[in-house]
Write an enzyme that holds these catalytic residues in place. Sequence first.
Site, mmCIF file in Angstrom:
data_model
loop_
_atom_site.group_PDB
_atom_site.id
_atom_site.type_symbol
_atom_site.label_atom_id
_atom_site.label_comp_id
_atom_site.label_asym_id
_atom_site.label_seq_id
_atom_site.Cartn_x
_atom_site.Cartn_y
_atom_site.Cartn_z
ATOM 1 C CB THR A 191 -0.948 0.002 1.206
ATOM 2 O OG1 THR A 191 -1.672 -1.227 1.240
ATOM 3 C CG2 THR A 191 -1.929 1.152 1.137
ATOM 4 C CG ASP A 192 3.721 2.563 3.125
ATOM 5 O OD1 ASP A 192 2.760 3.329 3.304
ATOM 6 O OD2 ASP A 192 4.426 2.143 4.048
ATOM 7 C CB VAL A 193 5.046 0.214 -3.075
ATOM 8 C CG1 VAL A 193 5.464 0.255 -4.538
ATOM 9 C CG2 VAL A 193 6.237 -0.187 -2.204
#
Length: 419
Positions: A191-193
Amino acid sequence: MSAPRSPSNNAERQAPLAGLKVLDLSRVLAGPWAGQLLADLGADVVKVERPGAGDDTRSWGPPFLTDVDGRPTSEAAYFQCANRNKRSLTVDMAHPDGAALIRRLAAQADVLLENFKVGGLQQYGLDWPSLQAINPRLVYCSITGFGQTGPYAPRAGYDFLIQGLGGLMSVTGRSDAEEGAGPQKVGVALTDVMTGLYATIAVQGALAERARSGLGQHIDLALLDVQVAALANQASSYLVSGRVPQRMGNAHPTIVPYQDFPTADGDMILAIGNDGQFSRLCAALGHPDWALDPRFATNPQRVANRGVLIPLMRQATVMKTTAEWVALLESQAVPCGPINRIDQVFADPQVQARGLQTSLPHPLAGTVPLVANPIRYSATPVVMHSAPPLLGQHTAEVLAHWLGVDDAACQHLRDQQVI
């Protein structure tokens, strides 16, 4: 209107974002991932960090880089993945002079990235309204867990929490009918990426609009929003049918066979996308009759009868090794592949041919191994020119370059513990 001039050769063309100034106030992964992408595309990205501490991920180890003599350094491998091509500037924004210094930098910037809690920068005069007033052309990208509005806006957001709250874990992991069933997070902070990728796209969109209007704007980007958007077909299937998608392990909800299968020495993946591929697969498995069986002849029939087909296929796939199956099936244009460990990934001839592992000179380690940017431009190749910086490595250089601060003034700022 005249047509754009066509350069006579590629040497005349600059990196896509050459000349762009980016102030990166973000930490950990989502924001830094966006900053790294912008830097790879040619922007001058200055990473603003806390003196003496820096980005949290600098200490997220082991593993840590080792120096040229093999001794461990304080540079964590985690930090290396998202901070290539940047310059590090240490400034204490809690110091009034530090906040003022960042405001001066923001006045020169084209883009600002930040992932502080909602309202967290207001006390320093570094929030969007304050910086917009001094630099109307600024594109200001805020990355938070839950966005600037809504009941969850004040909460801190972390990838693991968002994978759970945003539904990804509900469709990841073994099905309830299997041993070891239960929700499972993805093995990287996906999700961060993805949020970093969306941030990069949003920034470039805002810059394109600025070229017409002359004005910047605020980008409100939330990890939860990104995760819900990235549910893709699982979300649309629910919205269309009203049926809640379930965990299916490595199986696909609407394509069969599209999952892992055991082999004589491990496992392989079959990804059958149409009936022609299925027919060729059946022939290779020694069961051409399966392609003619009315229970399996079309994909909807295979989906309806997966409980019969998959066990039959598993009995066949264990008769050869993974390498043998891959060689045979590739020769028959049947999509398949191994399930590689990460060491096998970097040893794969295709990965090596694409140059996905690279290295850059590092002031402590000599060189640092990195994963290359996957973008392949025909005329303006991505240039990975500098390793992730040491903490404060470029403080004096950036202040001189962006603000014209001379050595004496820089030393005064150090004496006052501003930088």
